[in-house]
Design a protein around this motif. Structure first.
Motif, PDB file in Angstrom:
ATOM      1  N   TRP A 213       0.839  -1.206   0.000  1.00 24.66           N
ATOM      2  CA  TRP A 213       0.000   0.000   0.000  1.00 24.66           C
ATOM      3  C   TRP A 213       0.871   1.252   0.000  1.00 24.66           C
ATOM      4  O   TRP A 213       0.597   2.216  -0.723  1.00 24.66           O
ATOM      5  CB  TRP A 213      -0.925   0.003   1.218  1.00 24.66           C
ATOM      6  CG  TRP A 213      -1.999   1.047   1.140  1.00 24.66           C
ATOM      7  CD1 TRP A 213      -3.276   0.886   0.703  1.00 24.66           C
ATOM      8  CD2 TRP A 213      -1.858   2.445   1.499  1.00 24.66           C
ATOM      9  NE1 TRP A 213      -3.953   2.086   0.750  1.00 24.66           N
ATOM     10  CE2 TRP A 213      -3.110   3.058   1.233  1.00 24.66           C
ATOM     11  CE3 TRP A 213      -0.829   3.217   1.997  1.00 24.66           C
ATOM     12  CZ2 TRP A 213      -3.337   4.415   1.470  1.00 24.66           C
ATOM     13  CZ3 TRP A 213      -1.045   4.569   2.220  1.00 24.66           C
ATOM     14  CH2 TRP A 213      -2.293   5.158   1.963  1.00 24.66           C
ATOM     15  N   GLN A 214       1.938   1.228   0.805  1.00 23.27           N
ATOM     16  CA  GLN A 214       2.843   2.376   0.847  1.00 23.27           C
ATOM     17  C   GLN A 214       3.536   2.587  -0.488  1.00 23.27           C
ATOM     18  O   GLN A 214       3.707   3.724  -0.933  1.00 23.27           O
ATOM     19  CB  GLN A 214       3.879   2.189   1.951  1.00 23.27           C
ATOM     20  CG  GLN A 214       3.341   2.395   3.358  1.00 23.27           C
ATOM     21  CD  GLN A 214       4.442   2.260   4.393  1.00 23.27           C
ATOM     22  OE1 GLN A 214       4.976   1.180   4.609  1.00 23.27           O
ATOM     23  NE2 GLN A 214       4.777   3.358   5.026  1.00 23.27           N
ATOM     24  N   ALA A 217       0.891   4.179  -2.815  1.00 22.67           N
ATOM     25  CA  ALA A 217       0.520   5.556  -2.475  1.00 22.67           C
ATOM     26  C   ALA A 217       1.695   6.507  -2.590  1.00 22.67           C
ATOM     27  O   ALA A 217       1.582   7.621  -3.096  1.00 22.67           O
ATOM     28  CB  ALA A 217      -0.049   5.606  -1.061  1.00 22.67           C
ATOM     29  N   MET A 220       2.670  11.175   1.127  1.00 24.97           N
ATOM     30  CA  MET A 220       1.521  12.089   1.085  1.00 24.97           C
ATOM     31  C   MET A 220       2.001  13.534   0.977  1.00 24.97           C
ATOM     32  O   MET A 220       2.622  14.048   1.912  1.00 24.97           O
ATOM     33  CB  MET A 220       0.678  11.932   2.359  1.00 24.97           C
ATOM     34  CG  MET A 220      -0.592  12.766   2.356  1.00 24.97           C
ATOM     35  SD  MET A 220      -1.397  12.768   3.991  1.00 24.97           S
ATOM     36  CE  MET A 220      -0.598  14.211   4.742  1.00 24.97           C
ATOM     37  N   GLY A 245      -1.387   9.107  -6.276  1.00 21.78           N
ATOM     38  CA  GLY A 245      -0.349   8.387  -5.563  1.00 21.78           C
ATOM     39  C   GLY A 245       0.825   8.093  -6.478  1.00 21.78           C
ATOM     40  O   GLY A 245       0.801   8.398  -7.674  1.00 21.78           O
ATOM     41  N   PHE A 252      -6.039   7.786  -2.263  1.00 29.87           N
ATOM     42  CA  PHE A 252      -5.266   7.023  -1.275  1.00 29.87           C
ATOM     43  C   PHE A 252      -5.414   7.611   0.122  1.00 29.87           C
ATOM     44  O   PHE A 252      -5.345   6.882   1.110  1.00 29.87           O
ATOM     45  CB  PHE A 252      -3.788   6.993  -1.658  1.00 29.87           C
ATOM     46  CG  PHE A 252      -3.450   5.964  -2.693  1.00 29.87           C
ATOM     47  CD1 PHE A 252      -3.326   4.630  -2.350  1.00 29.87           C
ATOM     48  CD2 PHE A 252      -3.262   6.321  -4.021  1.00 29.87           C
ATOM     49  CE1 PHE A 252      -3.009   3.672  -3.298  1.00 29.87           C
ATOM     50  CE2 PHE A 252      -2.954   5.379  -4.983  1.00 29.87           C
ATOM     51  CZ  PHE A 252      -2.824   4.046  -4.625  1.00 29.87           C
ATOM     52  N   TRP A 253      -5.558   8.934   0.199  1.00 32.48           N
ATOM     53  CA  TRP A 253      -5.575   9.597   1.504  1.00 32.48           C
ATOM     54  C   TRP A 253      -6.958  10.174   1.764  1.00 32.48           C
ATOM     55  O   TRP A 253      -7.590  10.770   0.894  1.00 32.48           O
ATOM     56  CB  TRP A 253      -4.507  10.693   1.545  1.00 32.48           C
ATOM     57  CG  TRP A 253      -3.158  10.156   1.225  1.00 32.48           C
ATOM     58  CD1 TRP A 253      -2.383   9.344   2.015  1.00 32.48           C
ATOM     59  CD2 TRP A 253      -2.409  10.365   0.020  1.00 32.48           C
ATOM     60  NE1 TRP A 253      -1.207   9.032   1.375  1.00 32.48           N
ATOM     61  CE2 TRP A 253      -1.189   9.642   0.148  1.00 32.48           C
ATOM     62  CE3 TRP A 253      -2.632  11.081  -1.151  1.00 32.48           C
ATOM     63  CZ2 TRP A 253      -0.213   9.625  -0.839  1.00 32.48           C
ATOM     64  CZ3 TRP A 253      -1.677  11.059  -2.144  1.00 32.48           C
ATOM     65  CH2 TRP A 253      -0.483  10.343  -1.977  1.00 32.48           C
ATOM     66  N   TRP A 257     -10.438   4.745   5.374  1.00 29.15           N
ATOM     67  CA  TRP A 257      -9.302   3.894   5.672  1.00 29.15           C
ATOM     68  C   TRP A 257      -9.363   2.696   4.732  1.00 29.15           C
ATOM     69  O   TRP A 257     -10.448   2.268   4.327  1.00 29.15           O
ATOM     70  CB  TRP A 257      -9.355   3.391   7.112  1.00 29.15           C
ATOM     71  CG  TRP A 257      -9.139   4.425   8.168  1.00 29.15           C
ATOM     72  CD1 TRP A 257     -10.099   5.069   8.898  1.00 29.15           C
ATOM     73  CD2 TRP A 257      -7.876   4.915   8.636  1.00 29.15           C
ATOM     74  NE1 TRP A 257      -9.516   5.947   9.784  1.00 29.15           N
ATOM     75  CE2 TRP A 257      -8.159   5.868   9.652  1.00 29.15           C
ATOM     76  CE3 TRP A 257      -6.551   4.649   8.304  1.00 29.15           C
ATOM     77  CZ2 TRP A 257      -7.148   6.545  10.333  1.00 29.15           C
ATOM     78  CZ3 TRP A 257      -5.541   5.326   8.985  1.00 29.15           C
ATOM     79  CH2 TRP A 257      -5.841   6.273   9.978  1.00 29.15           C
ATOM     80  N   LYS A 272      -4.812   1.848   6.304  1.00 31.11           N
ATOM     81  CA  LYS A 272      -3.957   2.927   5.823  1.00 31.11           C
ATOM     82  C   LYS A 272      -4.757   4.061   5.202  1.00 31.11           C
ATOM     83  O   LYS A 272      -5.864   3.881   4.695  1.00 31.11           O
ATOM     84  CB  LYS A 272      -2.990   2.383   4.755  1.00 31.11           C
ATOM     85  CG  LYS A 272      -2.143   1.205   5.197  1.00 31.11           C
ATOM     86  CD  LYS A 272      -1.153   1.566   6.277  1.00 31.11           C
ATOM     87  CE  LYS A 272      -0.051   2.455   5.745  1.00 31.11           C
ATOM     88  NZ  LYS A 272       0.980   2.731   6.773  1.00 31.11           N
ATOM     89  N   GLY A 273      -4.172   5.261   5.236  1.00 26.35           N
ATOM     90  CA  GLY A 273      -4.652   6.384   4.445  1.00 26.35           C
ATOM     91  C   GLY A 273      -5.617   7.347   5.096  1.00 26.35           C
ATOM     92  O   GLY A 273      -5.903   8.389   4.550  1.00 26.35           O
ATOM     93  N   CYS A 283      -3.384  10.547   8.208  1.00 25.17           N
ATOM     94  CA  CYS A 283      -3.498  10.030   6.839  1.00 25.17           C
ATOM     95  C   CYS A 283      -2.140   9.732   6.209  1.00 25.17           C
ATOM     96  O   CYS A 283      -2.083   9.096   5.145  1.00 25.17           O
ATOM     97  CB  CYS A 283      -4.240  11.035   5.962  1.00 25.17           C
ATOM     98  SG  CYS A 283      -5.924  11.396   6.495  1.00 25.17           S
ATOM     99  N   SER A 285       1.165   8.297   4.774  1.00 23.93           N
ATOM    100  CA  SER A 285       1.443   6.938   4.314  1.00 23.93           C
ATOM    101  C   SER A 285       2.282   6.156   5.314  1.00 23.93           C
ATOM    102  O   SER A 285       2.147   4.938   5.429  1.00 23.93           O
ATOM    103  CB  SER A 285       2.169   6.985   2.963  1.00 23.93           C
ATOM    104  OG  SER A 285       1.394   7.661   2.002  1.00 23.93           O
TER     105      SER A 285
END
Length: 309
Positions: A213-214, A217, A220, A245, A252-253, A257, A272-273, A283, A285
């Motif tokens: 996920w990181q 994204a 941020m 992202g 993503f943010w 969530w 996440k997010g 939020c 990352s």
């Protein structure tokens, strides 16, 4: 008549001046003020410099250890330049800032930038050395290559929406809510949806790990627009599509969530997010403090798909 004209002009100037400045209420907002009204937040989206582009090209031509190390040196230099700029801005603010919060906000940014240095460099290297990497790739795709992951791994452009989930669940969606991210789904619900959709599409679907996920994204942006401290409710996944992202995906943010498949030591799943009702800093990352019970359905937690071809 002349006096009235002068008076109206003065009132217009005063009103325009007032409209450009944050109100006392806005300045005292401990969450929103930082991003909408703080002129110290950097607005740039740095492009890859010539040296970095050259190092990436050399590695793609010949992915040797020598070329990898040369690219790593350049990525380290770039990141240290970012740190130096932010530290310099912090020092400037210590003598010139009008409000104390401008200094504390910038100090928080400097501290975070330093704390996540190794992670950011690792993620940048993973993306740059991915053979699917294309600089400034802008495509409106349902799935994007997840740069830095296995070559058969792709990440969805948006979280799964109500209309997409309704194809599986058979539940009717209220008019106007078709493109809201689906919520109130637990891990078992998601597993069933992934199995159903995978069979239909002829591929494998799942939710991302926290690290995936990181990667998708990326960092941020501090001045990015998204649904947190804005709408106070769910919004369509494409509403803030200008904020993308690292993968090219959106939303993503904020908004909801997103479940990941990574568990903490207590067996809870990391999300996440952030969501529409989160604090903006939650939020980020890199925030890995939020977990949820996988058996429970939450009104502000949805999910995004990983596709394996």
């Amino acid at each position: 008549m002349k006096k009235n004209s002068i008076l109206m002009t003065c009132l217009f100037i005063c009103f325009a001046s007032f409209a450009e400045k944050p109100s006392k209420m806005q300045l005292s907002n401990p969450e929103g003020k930082i991003y909408k009204y703080n002129t110290t937040i950097e607005k740039e989206r740095p492009e890859l410099n010539e040296a970095t582009q050259k190092a990436i090209l050399e590695y793609r031509k010949n992915p040797s250890q020598k070329n990898y190390d040369a690219l790593l040196v350049q990525v380290n230099l770039n990141y240290d330049d970012v740190i130096a700029r932010k530290v310099a801005k912090l020092e400037e603010l210590k003598t010139s800032a009008r409000y104390e919060y401008q200094i504390t906000d910038m100090q928080d940014i400097v501290d975070e930038t330093i704390a996540v240095r190794d992670l950011r460099i690792k993620q940048s290297m993973a993306r740059f050395t991915d053979p699917r990497f294309v600089e400034n790739r802008i495509k409106n795709e349902d799935f994007h290559p997840l740069l830095g992951a296995a070559l058969n791994v792709y990440v969805a452009h948006t979280p799964v929406t109500n209309s997409q989930y309704a194809e599986f669940s058979g539940k009717k969606v209220k008019p106007g809510e078709e493109n809201l991210p689906v919520v109130n789904v637990n891990i078992k619900d998601i597993e069933k949806y992934c199995a159903w959709r995978g069979k239909k599409d002829g591929c494998k679907y799942r939710i991302p790990t926290e690290y995936e996920w990181q990667l998708a994204a990326g960092h941020m942006p501090k001045d990015a627009d998204f649904n947190v401290e804005e709408d106070r409710k769910l919004t369509p996944v494409e509403k803030y599509s200008q904020t993308t992202g690292a993968s090219g995906g959106i939303d993503f943010w904020g908004n909801v969530w997103e479940w990941t498949s990574t568990k903490d030591e207590d067996g809870k799943f990391f999300v996440k997010g952030g969501a529409y009702d989160s604090k903006r800093m939650d939020c980020r990352s890199e925030n890995n403090e939020q977990t949820r019970d996988g058996k429970i359905r939450y009104k502000n937690v949805g999910f995004r798909l990983i596709m394996e071809k």
